[in-house]
Scaffold this motif. Structure first.
Motif, mmCIF file in Angstrom:
data_model
loop_
_atom_site.group_PDB
_atom_site.id
_atom_site.type_symbol
_atom_site.label_atom_id
_atom_site.label_comp_id
_atom_site.label_asym_id
_atom_site.label_seq_id
_atom_site.Cartn_x
_atom_site.Cartn_y
_atom_site.Cartn_z
ATOM 1 N N ALA A 1 30.520 -3.009 12.000
ATOM 2 C CA ALA A 1 29.368 -3.130 11.101
ATOM 3 C C ALA A 1 28.540 -4.375 11.437
ATOM 4 O O ALA A 1 27.301 -4.331 11.444
ATOM 5 C CB ALA A 1 29.833 -3.179 9.658
ATOM 6 N N LEU A 2 29.212 -5.483 11.720
ATOM 7 C CA LEU A 2 28.479 -6.703 12.086
ATOM 8 C C LEU A 2 27.738 -6.546 13.411
ATOM 9 O O LEU A 2 26.607 -7.019 13.569
ATOM 10 C CB LEU A 2 29.440 -7.894 12.143
ATOM 11 N N LEU A 3 28.369 -5.878 14.377
ATOM 12 C CA LEU A 3 27.701 -5.639 15.654
ATOM 13 C C LEU A 3 26.504 -4.699 15.485
ATOM 14 O O LEU A 3 25.470 -4.868 16.144
ATOM 15 C CB LEU A 3 28.678 -5.083 16.681
ATOM 16 N N ALA A 4 26.629 -3.709 14.613
ATOM 17 C CA ALA A 4 25.502 -2.802 14.351
ATOM 18 C C ALA A 4 24.355 -3.555 13.697
ATOM 19 O O ALA A 4 23.184 -3.341 14.033
ATOM 20 C CB ALA A 4 25.957 -1.643 13.476
ATOM 21 N N LEU A 5 24.680 -4.451 12.757
ATOM 22 C CA LEU A 5 23.654 -5.263 12.109
ATOM 23 C C LEU A 5 22.953 -6.169 13.116
ATOM 24 O O LEU A 5 21.722 -6.292 13.114
ATOM 25 C CB LEU A 5 24.280 -6.094 10.986
ATOM 26 N N GLU A 6 23.726 -6.772 14.008
ATOM 27 C CA GLU A 6 23.138 -7.640 15.026
ATOM 28 C C GLU A 6 22.269 -6.855 16.007
ATOM 29 O O GLU A 6 21.190 -7.299 16.402
ATOM 30 C CB GLU A 6 24.257 -8.358 15.778
ATOM 31 N N GLY A 7 22.719 -5.685 16.394
ATOM 32 C CA GLY A 7 21.906 -4.845 17.285
ATOM 33 C C GLY A 7 20.617 -4.395 16.625
ATOM 34 O O GLY A 7 19.552 -4.377 17.258
ATOM 35 N N MET A 8 20.684 -4.071 15.339
ATOM 36 C CA MET A 8 19.489 -3.673 14.603
ATOM 37 C C MET A 8 18.506 -4.851 14.498
ATOM 38 O O MET A 8 17.308 -4.688 14.664
ATOM 39 C CB MET A 8 19.875 -3.180 13.207
ATOM 40 N N ALA A 9 19.032 -6.058 14.249
ATOM 41 C CA ALA A 9 18.172 -7.241 14.166
ATOM 42 C C ALA A 9 17.502 -7.525 15.512
ATOM 43 O O ALA A 9 16.333 -7.917 15.559
ATOM 44 C CB ALA A 9 18.984 -8.454 13.720
ATOM 45 N N LEU A 10 18.221 -7.295 16.595
ATOM 46 C CA LEU A 10 17.653 -7.520 17.932
ATOM 47 C C LEU A 10 16.521 -6.541 18.222
ATOM 48 O O LEU A 10 15.454 -6.932 18.705
ATOM 49 C CB LEU A 10 18.755 -7.397 18.987
ATOM 50 N N VAL A 11 16.696 -5.280 17.903
ATOM 51 C CA VAL A 11 15.670 -4.269 18.158
ATOM 52 C C VAL A 11 14.451 -4.492 17.271
ATOM 53 O O VAL A 11 13.302 -4.477 17.742
ATOM 54 C CB VAL A 11 16.252 -2.848 17.965
#
Length: 172
Positions: A21-31
C-alpha cells in the motif's frame, strides 16, 4: 497477474500488504507530481550596481504556461555566493492557475564589494503529498555589481578657515 501475486503474498505475510500500500501511494504521488510539475516562464529583473550592506529587492514575474494549475510552488534563489545573504524565507505560491502570472519578491543583502553571479531562480513543487519535488529553474543567472559602502565625511569647515587665517593663507 502481478495483482494476483501481491494478493497471495499478502495472505502469506500480512506486513507485505502495508508495504504494498505504501509503495502504491508513492508510485501514485510520483505519477501525479510528474503530470502536475510546474511549467513556468520567468522574467528576470534588470540589476544595477548596489552598495555593500544594502538590501536589494529582486522582483521576478512568473507565468504558468501549463494547461493545469501549479500547486504549492516555492520560488527561491539557489547557489548564492557566500558574501550574499538571503533575507527571509523562500516565497511560496499556494496556487498558480493555468496561464496566470504572479510577481515574486526576493530580498538579498551583499556584504562585500565585487562582481557576483547570483544564482538562478528555481521554482519547486512538492505536490502531492510532499514526497517528491519537481522543479524548473531560469535559463541564465543574473549578475550583480556591488560597490563599496559610501560614508559622508564629517569635516568642520570653520576650524579649517580659522587655522588657515592664523597662518596667513587665504581660503576661498
Amino acid at each position: 497477474i502481478g495483482t494476483v501475486f501481491i494478493l497471495l503474498a499478502v495472505l502469506v505475510i500480512p506486513a507485505y500488504g502495508i508495504l504494498a500500500a505504501l509503495l502504491a501511494l508513492e508510485g501514485m504521488a510520483l505519477v501525479i507530481g510528474y503530470c502536475w510539475r510546474p511549467r513556468i516562464r520567468f522574467s528576470s529583473p534588470v540589476l544595477e550596481s548596489v552598495l555593500a550592506g544594502e538590501t536589494v529587492t529582486l522582483t521576478y514575474t512568473l507565468e504558468n504556461q501549463a494547461r493545469v494549475s501549479a500547486y504549492h510552488v516555492c520560488a527561491m534563489l539557489e547557489h548564492l555566493p557566500g558574501t550574499i545573504e538571503r533575507i527571509g524565507n523562500p516565497v511560496v505560491i499556494s496556487c498558480l492557475r493555468a496561464r496566470e502570472t504572479s510577481k515574486v519578491t526576493i530580498r538579498i543583502r551583499p556584504l562585500r564589494r565585487g562582481h557576483y553571479e547570483i544564482g538562478r531562480l528555481t521554482c519547486v513543487s512538492a505536490f502531492p503529498f510532499n514526497l517528491f519535488s519537481f522543479g524548473i529553474h531560469s535559463s541564465q543567472p543574473n549578475e550583480l555589481v556591488v560597490l563599496p559602502p559610501v560614508h559622508p565625511l564629517q569635516m568642520q569647515t570653520s576650524s579649517l578657515r580659522t587655522d588657515a587665517w592664523t597662518r596667513g593663507v587665504q581660503v576661498a
